[in-house]
Design a protein around this motif. Structure first.
Motif, PDB file in Angstrom:
ATOM      1  N   ARG A 110       0.817  -1.223   0.000  1.00 27.30           N
ATOM      2  CA  ARG A 110       0.000   0.000   0.000  1.00 27.30           C
ATOM      3  C   ARG A 110       0.845   1.266   0.000  1.00 27.30           C
ATOM      4  NH1 ARG A 110      -4.622  -1.427   4.517  1.00 27.30           N
ATOM      5  NH2 ARG A 110      -5.519  -3.195   3.401  1.00 27.30           N
ATOM      6  N   GLY A 111       2.143   1.113   0.216  1.00 36.91           N
ATOM      7  CA  GLY A 111       2.997   2.287   0.330  1.00 36.91           C
ATOM      8  C   GLY A 111       2.641   3.087   1.570  1.00 36.91           C
ATOM      9  N   SER A 112       2.383   2.374   2.675  1.00 39.32           N
ATOM     10  CA  SER A 112       1.891   3.011   3.898  1.00 39.32           C
ATOM     11  C   SER A 112       2.980   3.115   4.963  1.00 39.32           C
ATOM     12  CB  SER A 112       0.709   2.211   4.459  1.00 39.32           C
ATOM     13  OG  SER A 112       0.336   2.725   5.720  1.00 39.32           O
ATOM     14  N   ALA A 113       3.419   4.346   5.210  1.00 40.46           N
ATOM     15  CA  ALA A 113       4.398   4.589   6.266  1.00 40.46           C
ATOM     16  C   ALA A 113       3.803   4.253   7.634  1.00 40.46           C
ATOM     17  CB  ALA A 113       4.866   6.037   6.222  1.00 40.46           C
ATOM     18  N   LYS A 114       2.496   4.463   7.804  1.00 39.66           N
ATOM     19  CA  LYS A 114       1.847   4.182   9.092  1.00 39.66           C
ATOM     20  C   LYS A 114       1.867   2.694   9.414  1.00 39.66           C
ATOM     21  CE  LYS A 114      -1.203   8.161   9.354  1.00 39.66           C
ATOM     22  NZ  LYS A 114      -2.580   8.641   9.447  1.00 39.66           N
ATOM     23  N   ILE A 115       1.615   1.858   8.427  1.00 43.74           N
ATOM     24  CA  ILE A 115       1.632   0.415   8.673  1.00 43.74           C
ATOM     25  C   ILE A 115       3.059  -0.064   8.922  1.00 43.74           C
ATOM     26  CG2 ILE A 115       1.145  -1.863   7.693  1.00 43.74           C
ATOM     27  CD1 ILE A 115      -1.260  -0.581   6.244  1.00 43.74           C
ATOM     28  N   SER A 126       7.964  10.305   0.250  1.00 40.95           N
ATOM     29  CA  SER A 126       8.505  11.252  -0.742  1.00 40.95           C
ATOM     30  C   SER A 126      10.033  11.298  -0.689  1.00 40.95           C
ATOM     31  CB  SER A 126       7.911  12.651  -0.538  1.00 40.95           C
ATOM     32  OG  SER A 126       8.200  13.122   0.767  1.00 40.95           O
ATOM     33  N   ASP A 127      10.612  11.226   0.508  1.00 44.10           N
ATOM     34  CA  ASP A 127      12.072  11.222   0.630  1.00 44.10           C
ATOM     35  C   ASP A 127      12.676   9.951   0.048  1.00 44.10           C
ATOM     36  OD1 ASP A 127      11.900  13.671   1.894  1.00 44.10           O
ATOM     37  OD2 ASP A 127      12.175  12.852   3.926  1.00 44.10           O
ATOM     38  N   VAL A 128      12.017   8.823   0.302  1.00 43.40           N
ATOM     39  CA  VAL A 128      12.496   7.537  -0.230  1.00 43.40           C
ATOM     40  C   VAL A 128      12.505   7.575  -1.756  1.00 43.40           C
ATOM     41  CG1 VAL A 128      11.929   5.082  -0.432  1.00 43.40           C
ATOM     42  CG2 VAL A 128      11.814   6.199   1.792  1.00 43.40           C
ATOM     43  N   GLU A 129      11.433   8.116  -2.328  1.00 44.54           N
ATOM     44  CA  GLU A 129      11.351   8.207  -3.787  1.00 44.54           C
ATOM     45  C   GLU A 129      12.420   9.138  -4.346  1.00 44.54           C
ATOM     46  OE1 GLU A 129       7.254   9.244  -4.542  1.00 44.54           O
ATOM     47  OE2 GLU A 129       6.562   7.210  -4.082  1.00 44.54           O
ATOM     48  N   LYS A 130      12.665  10.273  -3.681  1.00 48.96           N
ATOM     49  CA  LYS A 130      13.697  11.215  -4.144  1.00 48.96           C
ATOM     50  C   LYS A 130      15.075  10.561  -4.129  1.00 48.96           C
ATOM     51  CE  LYS A 130      11.353  15.436  -2.729  1.00 48.96           C
ATOM     52  NZ  LYS A 130      11.272  16.486  -1.698  1.00 48.96           N
ATOM     53  N   GLU A 131      15.370   9.841  -3.042  1.00 48.69           N
ATOM     54  CA  GLU A 131      16.664   9.161  -2.945  1.00 48.69           C
ATOM     55  C   GLU A 131      16.821   8.113  -4.046  1.00 48.69           C
ATOM     56  OE1 GLU A 131      17.211   7.653   1.034  1.00 48.69           O
ATOM     57  OE2 GLU A 131      16.756   9.615   1.903  1.00 48.69           O
ATOM     58  N   HIS A 132      15.739   7.423  -4.337  1.00 44.44           N
ATOM     59  CA  HIS A 132      15.785   6.393  -5.373  1.00 44.44           C
ATOM     60  C   HIS A 132      16.015   7.007  -6.754  1.00 44.44           C
ATOM     61  CE1 HIS A 132      15.208   2.351  -6.881  1.00 44.44           C
ATOM     62  NE2 HIS A 132      14.279   2.766  -7.736  1.00 44.44           N
ATOM     63  N   THR A 133      15.419   8.170  -6.996  1.00 45.11           N
ATOM     64  CA  THR A 133      15.595   8.815  -8.312  1.00 45.11           C
ATOM     65  C   THR A 133      17.047   9.173  -8.551  1.00 45.11           C
ATOM     66  OG1 THR A 133      15.097  11.014  -7.421  1.00 45.11           O
ATOM     67  CG2 THR A 133      13.263   9.765  -8.378  1.00 45.11           C
ATOM     68  N   ALA A 134      17.730   9.587  -7.497  1.00 45.06           N
ATOM     69  CA  ALA A 134      19.142   9.926  -7.642  1.00 45.06           C
ATOM     70  C   ALA A 134      19.961   8.694  -8.043  1.00 45.06           C
ATOM     71  CB  ALA A 134      19.676  10.510  -6.336  1.00 45.06           C
ATOM     72  N   ALA A 135      19.570   7.549  -7.517  1.00 43.87           N
ATOM     73  CA  ALA A 135      20.300   6.313  -7.811  1.00 43.87           C
ATOM     74  C   ALA A 135      20.060   5.814  -9.231  1.00 43.87           C
ATOM     75  CB  ALA A 135      19.917   5.229  -6.813  1.00 43.87           C
ATOM     76  N   ILE A 136      18.872   6.103  -9.796  1.00 45.28           N
ATOM     77  CA  ILE A 136      18.566   5.568 -11.131  1.00 45.28           C
ATOM     78  C   ILE A 136      18.512   6.636 -12.216  1.00 45.28           C
ATOM     79  CG2 ILE A 136      17.372   3.551 -10.207  1.00 45.28           C
ATOM     80  CD1 ILE A 136      14.725   4.917 -10.926  1.00 45.28           C
ATOM     81  N   GLY A 137      18.754   7.886 -11.850  1.00 47.80           N
ATOM     82  CA  GLY A 137      18.832   8.953 -12.844  1.00 47.80           C
ATOM     83  C   GLY A 137      17.497   9.381 -13.429  1.00 47.80           C
ATOM     84  N   LYS A 148       8.589   2.910  -7.652  1.00 42.89           N
ATOM     85  CA  LYS A 148       8.240   3.452  -6.338  1.00 42.89           C
ATOM     86  C   LYS A 148       8.188   2.333  -5.299  1.00 42.89           C
ATOM     87  CE  LYS A 148       5.663   7.420  -8.090  1.00 42.89           C
ATOM     88  NZ  LYS A 148       4.352   8.077  -8.198  1.00 42.89           N
ATOM     89  N   LYS A 149       7.605   1.194  -5.685  1.00 42.22           N
ATOM     90  CA  LYS A 149       7.566   0.045  -4.778  1.00 42.22           C
ATOM     91  C   LYS A 149       8.980  -0.419  -4.458  1.00 42.22           C
ATOM     92  CE  LYS A 149       3.146  -2.144  -5.960  1.00 42.22           C
ATOM     93  NZ  LYS A 149       2.526  -3.350  -6.538  1.00 42.22           N
ATOM     94  N   GLN A 150       9.831  -0.461  -5.500  1.00 39.95           N
ATOM     95  CA  GLN A 150      11.210  -0.911  -5.306  1.00 39.95           C
ATOM     96  C   GLN A 150      11.940   0.005  -4.333  1.00 39.95           C
ATOM     97  OE1 GLN A 150      12.870  -3.803  -6.878  1.00 39.95           O
ATOM     98  NE2 GLN A 150      13.987  -3.293  -5.016  1.00 39.95           N
ATOM     99  N   ALA A 151      11.734   1.309  -4.460  1.00 37.59           N
ATOM    100  CA  ALA A 151      12.385   2.261  -3.562  1.00 37.59           C
ATOM    101  C   ALA A 151      11.971   2.004  -2.116  1.00 37.59           C
ATOM    102  CB  ALA A 151      12.029   3.687  -3.969  1.00 37.59           C
ATOM    103  N   LEU A 152      10.687   1.795  -1.902  1.00 37.26           N
ATOM    104  CA  LEU A 152      10.187   1.556  -0.552  1.00 37.26           C
ATOM    105  C   LEU A 152      10.670   0.216  -0.011  1.00 37.26           C
ATOM    106  CD1 LEU A 152       8.519   2.617   1.789  1.00 37.26           C
ATOM    107  CD2 LEU A 152       6.479   1.652   0.689  1.00 37.26           C
ATOM    108  N   VAL A 153      10.645  -0.809  -0.849  1.00 38.35           N
ATOM    109  CA  VAL A 153      11.139  -2.132  -0.437  1.00 38.35           C
ATOM    110  C   VAL A 153      12.612  -2.038  -0.046  1.00 38.35           C
ATOM    111  CG1 VAL A 153      11.760  -4.432  -1.310  1.00 38.35           C
ATOM    112  CG2 VAL A 153       9.459  -3.532  -1.693  1.00 38.35           C
ATOM    113  N   ASN A 154      13.407  -1.324  -0.848  1.00 39.84           N
ATOM    114  CA  ASN A 154      14.838  -1.192  -0.544  1.00 39.84           C
ATOM    115  C   ASN A 154      15.060  -0.547   0.821  1.00 39.84           C
ATOM    116  OD1 ASN A 154      15.346  -2.256  -3.070  1.00 39.84           O
ATOM    117  ND2 ASN A 154      15.995  -0.326  -3.979  1.00 39.84           N
TER     118      ASN A 154
END
Length: 186
Positions: A110-115, A126-137, A148-154
């Motif tokens: 669900r992409g839920s920080a609360k859970i 949003s921070d996780v996604e930003k960090e991931h974008t830097a890694a993949i350009g 987005k799921k991959q960024a959160l899973v990582n």
């Protein structure tokens, strides 16, 4: 002569049908062997996961988790290290291993920080996604849902495996032992 020809034709047809049935039987036998090998590999995988967690997760829990990961199309690898960390985290948080596993999978899907917070996995999506974008350009807007799921899973996996080993030491040993016994009985 017509009767003889009819009999020969019937015999040849029967032989061809038997040959086809034989080929089909060989094909089905090979498929069965392939499925059997897959089941054996799956059982071996689950046995390794149970061994890594000293039986804290039942076979039913592991099979359910694996099927949910696939159903939600999560890029999560259910490894012995992850499951051991998840077990330690469940003890530290005072929750069952089943609840910890459900929180991880549902929180990620669900992409839920609360859970994910149920497991002391603290993320700002949003921070996780930003960090991931830097890694993949890419920019955040260019990220696909899977990325987005991959960024959160990582990030969740990183937090879980980095701190999961020490959180549970010395706390909740009775709960942990009860979970092991319950999982073994299932």
């Amino acid at each position: 002569f017509t009767k003889l020809a009819g009999g020969v034709t019937a015999a040849v047809s029967a032989l061809l049908a038997m040959r086809g049935a034989s080929e089909e039987a060989a094909f089905l036998d090979q498929k069965l062997k392939n499925v059997s090998g897959t089941v054996s590999a799956g059982q071996n995988e689950f046995a390794k996961l149970q061994l890594a967690t000293k039986g804290a997760f039942s076979l039913e829990q592991l099979v359910k988790a694996k099927s949910q990961v696939e159903a939600f199309n999560l890029p999560l690898k259910v490894t012995p290290e992850l499951m051991s960390s998840l077990q330690s985290r469940s003890v530290a948080m005072g929750i069952t291993t089943e609840h910890a596993l459900e929180s991880l999978i549902i929180g990620l899907s669900r992409g839920s920080a609360k859970i994910l917070d149920n497991l002391a996995i603290l993320v700002q999506i949003s921070d996780v996604e930003k960090e991931h974008t830097a890694a993949i350009g890419k920019t955040v807007e260019q990220l696909t849902e899977q990325e987005k799921k991959q960024a959160l899973v990582n990030e969740a996996t990183r937090q879980l495996t980095a701190g999961g080993q020490d959180l549970g030491r010395g706390f909740g040993s009775t709960t942990n032992e009860f979970q092991r016994v319950t999982a073994l009985l299932e």
